[in-house]
Write a protein that holds these residues in place. Structure first.
Motif, PDB file in Angstrom:
ATOM      1  N   GLY A 174       0.768  -1.328  -0.068  1.00 29.40           N
ATOM      2  CA  GLY A 174      -0.083   0.122  -0.118  1.00 29.40           C
ATOM      3  C   GLY A 174       0.935   1.268   0.060  1.00 29.40           C
ATOM      4  N   ILE A 175       2.139   1.392   0.868  1.00 26.09           N
ATOM      5  CA  ILE A 175       2.810   2.360   0.714  1.00 26.09           C
ATOM      6  C   ILE A 175       3.492   2.690  -0.711  1.00 26.09           C
ATOM      7  N   LEU A 176       3.958   1.627  -1.132  1.00 31.25           N
ATOM      8  CA  LEU A 176       4.718   1.904  -2.526  1.00 31.25           C
ATOM      9  C   LEU A 176       3.750   2.107  -3.564  1.00 31.25           C
ATOM     10  N   ALA A 177       2.367   1.488  -3.528  1.00 37.27           N
ATOM     11  CA  ALA A 177       1.543   1.734  -4.616  1.00 37.27           C
ATOM     12  C   ALA A 177       1.112   3.247  -4.478  1.00 37.27           C
ATOM     13  N   ASN A 178       0.869   3.754  -3.343  1.00 39.22           N
ATOM     14  CA  ASN A 178       0.509   5.435  -3.270  1.00 39.22           C
ATOM     15  C   ASN A 178       1.609   6.028  -3.444  1.00 39.22           C
ATOM     16  N   GLU A 179       2.805   5.716  -3.891  1.00 38.91           N
ATOM     17  CA  GLU A 179       3.966   6.519  -3.889  1.00 38.91           C
ATOM     18  C   GLU A 179       4.525   7.147  -3.038  1.00 38.91           C
ATOM     19  N   ARG A 180       4.459   6.609  -1.680  1.00 34.29           N
ATOM     20  CA  ARG A 180       5.026   7.038  -0.427  1.00 34.29           C
ATOM     21  C   ARG A 180       6.282   6.289  -0.015  1.00 34.29           C
ATOM     22  N   ARG A 181       7.166   6.856   0.805  1.00 39.04           N
ATOM     23  CA  ARG A 181       8.392   6.204   1.082  1.00 39.04           C
ATOM     24  C   ARG A 181       8.158   5.291   2.279  1.00 39.04           C
ATOM     25  N   LYS A 182       8.628   4.301   2.084  1.00 44.54           N
ATOM     26  CA  LYS A 182       8.557   3.018   3.140  1.00 44.54           C
ATOM     27  C   LYS A 182       9.838   3.097   4.045  1.00 44.54           C
ATOM     28  N   ILE A 183       9.495   3.100   5.324  1.00 43.71           N
ATOM     29  CA  ILE A 183      10.638   3.323   6.351  1.00 43.71           C
ATOM     30  C   ILE A 183      10.371   2.224   7.288  1.00 43.71           C
ATOM     31  N   ASP A 184      11.479   1.292   7.312  1.00 42.43           N
ATOM     32  CA  ASP A 184      11.457  -0.047   8.035  1.00 42.43           C
ATOM     33  C   ASP A 184      11.798   0.313   9.445  1.00 42.43           C
ATOM     34  N   CYS A 185      11.379  -0.078  10.612  1.00 34.13           N
ATOM     35  CA  CYS A 185      11.919  -0.244  11.915  1.00 34.13           C
ATOM     36  C   CYS A 185      11.745  -1.453  12.331  1.00 34.13           C
ATOM     37  N   PRO A 186      12.529  -2.644  12.120  1.00 36.02           N
ATOM     38  CA  PRO A 186      12.571  -4.057  12.329  1.00 36.02           C
ATOM     39  C   PRO A 186      12.411  -4.269  13.540  1.00 36.02           C
ATOM     40  N   LEU A 187      11.323  -5.384  13.876  1.00 36.93           N
ATOM     41  CA  LEU A 187      11.441  -5.912  15.339  1.00 36.93           C
ATOM     42  C   LEU A 187      12.736  -6.691  15.718  1.00 36.93           C
ATOM     43  N   TRP A 188      13.068  -6.930  16.806  1.00 32.38           N
ATOM     44  CA  TRP A 188      14.221  -7.432  17.065  1.00 32.38           C
ATOM     45  C   TRP A 188      13.852  -8.460  18.111  1.00 32.38           C
ATOM     46  N   ILE A 189      14.759  -9.642  18.046  1.00 27.63           N
ATOM     47  CA  ILE A 189      14.268 -10.867  19.060  1.00 27.63           C
ATOM     48  C   ILE A 189      15.180 -10.809  20.291  1.00 27.63           C
ATOM     49  N   ASP A 190      14.775 -10.953  21.423  1.00 27.74           N
ATOM     50  CA  ASP A 190      15.113 -10.778  22.481  1.00 27.74           C
ATOM     51  C   ASP A 190      14.735 -12.115  23.394  1.00 27.74           C
ATOM     52  N   ASN A 191      15.782 -13.132  23.425  1.00 23.86           N
ATOM     53  CA  ASN A 191      15.474 -14.540  24.061  1.00 23.86           C
ATOM     54  C   ASN A 191      14.293 -15.352  23.468  1.00 23.86           C
ATOM     55  N   GLY A 192      14.128 -15.122  22.264  1.00 18.94           N
ATOM     56  CA  GLY A 192      13.093 -15.988  21.638  1.00 18.94           C
ATOM     57  C   GLY A 192      11.936 -14.932  21.333  1.00 18.94           C
ATOM     58  N   ILE A 193      11.835 -13.967  21.845  1.00 17.75           N
ATOM     59  CA  ILE A 193      10.294 -13.074  21.815  1.00 17.75           C
ATOM     60  C   ILE A 193      10.938 -11.797  20.904  1.00 17.75           C
ATOM     61  N   TYR A 194       9.928 -11.698  19.862  1.00 23.16           N
ATOM     62  CA  TYR A 194      10.153 -10.391  19.084  1.00 23.16           C
ATOM     63  C   TYR A 194       9.479  -9.136  19.970  1.00 23.16           C
ATOM     64  N   LYS A 195      10.215  -8.001  19.848  1.00 20.01           N
ATOM     65  CA  LYS A 195      10.113  -7.018  20.419  1.00 20.01           C
ATOM     66  C   LYS A 195      10.184  -5.540  19.476  1.00 20.01           C
ATOM     67  N   MET A 196       9.623  -4.453  19.905  1.00 22.75           N
ATOM     68  CA  MET A 196       9.683  -3.270  19.037  1.00 22.75           C
ATOM     69  C   MET A 196      11.092  -2.635  19.504  1.00 22.75           C
ATOM     70  N   ASP A 197      11.719  -2.019  18.572  1.00 21.36           N
ATOM     71  CA  ASP A 197      12.921  -1.334  18.779  1.00 21.36           C
ATOM     72  C   ASP A 197      12.417   0.130  19.207  1.00 21.36           C
ATOM     73  N   VAL A 198      12.190   0.489  20.184  1.00 15.25           N
ATOM     74  CA  VAL A 198      11.733   1.723  20.535  1.00 15.25           C
ATOM     75  C   VAL A 198      12.604   2.940  20.198  1.00 15.25           C
ATOM     76  N   GLU A 199      14.024   2.694  20.603  1.00 10.99           N
ATOM     77  CA  GLU A 199      15.071   3.805  20.373  1.00 10.99           C
ATOM     78  C   GLU A 199      15.362   4.083  18.754  1.00 10.99           C
ATOM     79  N   ASN A 200      15.438   3.040  18.216  1.00 10.60           N
ATOM     80  CA  ASN A 200      15.260   3.028  16.832  1.00 10.60           C
ATOM     81  C   ASN A 200      14.139   3.618  16.090  1.00 10.60           C
ATOM     82  N   PHE A 201      13.075   3.500  16.838  1.00  8.32           N
ATOM     83  CA  PHE A 201      11.685   3.872  16.256  1.00  8.32           C
ATOM     84  C   PHE A 201      11.633   5.314  16.254  1.00  8.32           C
ATOM     85  N   GLU A 202      12.070   5.813  17.436  1.00  6.66           N
ATOM     86  CA  GLU A 202      12.162   7.539  17.447  1.00  6.66           C
ATOM     87  C   GLU A 202      13.154   8.024  16.517  1.00  6.66           C
TER      88      GLU A 202
END
Length: 386
Positions: free
Chosen positions: A125-153
């Motif tokens: 949807g982002i690309l089809a509407n000619e917007r820029r896609k910005i990735d903030c990948p989830l990270w894995i901590d002891n087998g659990i996916y988490k949000m990378d809040v520092e990288n997010f900001e």
């Protein structure tokens, strides 16, 4: 007493089973892809639709207050979210709503942030509407996916992000975000006046210990947040094309109304309204049983992987009915299609669909099916690898 009835859906024009040739180029695969259940809907839904069919007239439909009340009661009872009727808008699906809101809330070349691996229509949807896609990948901590809040900001500031698309529960990794996790990213969005679309379509399919938290309830975010949800995943009603767009902000509601009016998209399909209302009013017992089946399927699948392919990484499935599995210990990324699809004869959602080459060793499996299909999947993978 409500029963959950498994259906053999082959030769019923079902996209999941009868669309294999078109999607995968083969029609002899075990269909474990796409988020679509192999169960009959609750009896209350069938009865409501049968009653309407028997009326024999299918003209223009006046959506009754009882439709909105059924949804509002469901949200309050099951998700502690008090939705006002004037906030509710229609969409034929969550994906169309995401695309419409991208056009409403952003301009060409604006930056929109997502958290891969994530539901691929976000990226599309982002690309089809000619917007820029910005990735903030989830990270894995002891087998659990988490949000990378520092990288997010950091990404919000550096890339001048205008919109964040949140997936909650997260598809495909199965996380049910905590109140603290949600508040952390929403506070950042509020700080920088970034709009948020919260895709909460899987909100009712929670099989782990953690309760699903509605993003809109964790703080004061009405001016930036739009919540999308539906009965479609909960009760297997995707063919009814009926979703909810919850917009507390009067400004955004006005923009949404003007956009849909420009296309004369004023209402949905009558059968969808009737099916959804019936499901919310009478489908709770059915849902509880389906969740028990899904949880049992996940536990059995995990047990079989432990026995037969112990180095496969099966991630916790706190929410959704979609298992996220890393087969990288057994299969090279470039060989995934050859082994999983061509040798094991299984149709899966391949990991690279959700974020590119980095996730190419992963598969997503749909567990809303009969147990025999889940067992057959692991057995076929084991045989193909031998």
């Amino acid at each position: 007493m409500e029963q959950v009835i498994y259906k053999d859906r082959k030769n019923t024009d079902c996209a999941k089973w009868d669309g294999l040739k078109e999607k995968f180029g083969q029609d002899d695969l075990l269909a474990m892809w796409v988020a679509d259940m192999d169960f009959e809907v609750p009896v209350c839904v069938k009865k409501a639709l049968q009653k309407y069919v028997e009326e024999g007239v299918y003209g223009y439909y006046q959506v009754p207050d009882s439709y909105y009340e059924a949804f509002m009661n469901w949200e309050k009872t099951n998700h502690d979210y008090e939705v006002k009727k004037e906030w509710i808008r229609f969409s034929p699906g969550v994906v169309p709503a995401i695309n419409w809101l991208i056009q409403i809330l952003t301009k060409k070349d604006d930056s929109i942030l997502i958290m891969p691996p994530v539901y691929h229509p976000f990226r599309e949807g982002i690309l089809a509407n000619e917007r820029r896609k910005i990735d903030c990948p989830l990270w894995i901590d002891n087998g659990i996916y988490k949000m990378d809040v520092e990288n997010f900001e950091k990404k919000i500031v550096e890339e001048d992000v205008k919109l964040f698309i949140l997936c909650s529960p997260h598809n495909p990794v199965g996380r049910v975000w905590t109140e603290e996790e949600l508040r952390a990213v929403l506070e950042i969005c509020k700080k920088y006046q970034v709009y948020v679309i919260a895709d909460e379509i899987h909100q009712d399919i929670v099989t782990g210990e953690r309760k699903k938290v509605t993003a809109a309830t964790v703080g004061k975010y009405d001016e930036i947040l739009v919540t999308l949800t539906a009965a479609t995943k909960t009760f297997n009603l995707a063919g009814c094309s009926n979703s909810f767009v919850i917009i507390p902000s009067e400004k955004i509601r006005t923009q949404y109304d003007e956009f849909l009016n420009s296309m004369h998209m004023l209402s949905g399909n009558t059968f969808g309204y009737i099916a959804v209302q019936a499901a919310y009013e009478g489908g709770r017992e059915w849902l509880d049983k389906v969740r028990t089946i899904i949880k049992g399927n996940y536990e059995r699948m995990k047990e079989l992987f432990s026995e037969k392919l112990p180095e496969a990484i099966v991630y916790p499935m706190e929410g959704t009915y979609l298992a996220w599995i890393d087969l990288g210990a057994y299969i090279k990324k470039e060989d995934m299609k050859e082994i999983v699809q061509n040798k094991a004869k299984i149709a899966v959602d391949f990991g690279d669909w959700f974020g590119g080459e980095e996730y190419a060793s992963f598969i997503r499996l749909n567990l809303a099916t009969r147990l025999e299909n889940v067992e057959e999947t692991v057995n076929r993978l084991e045989a193909a690898l031998k």
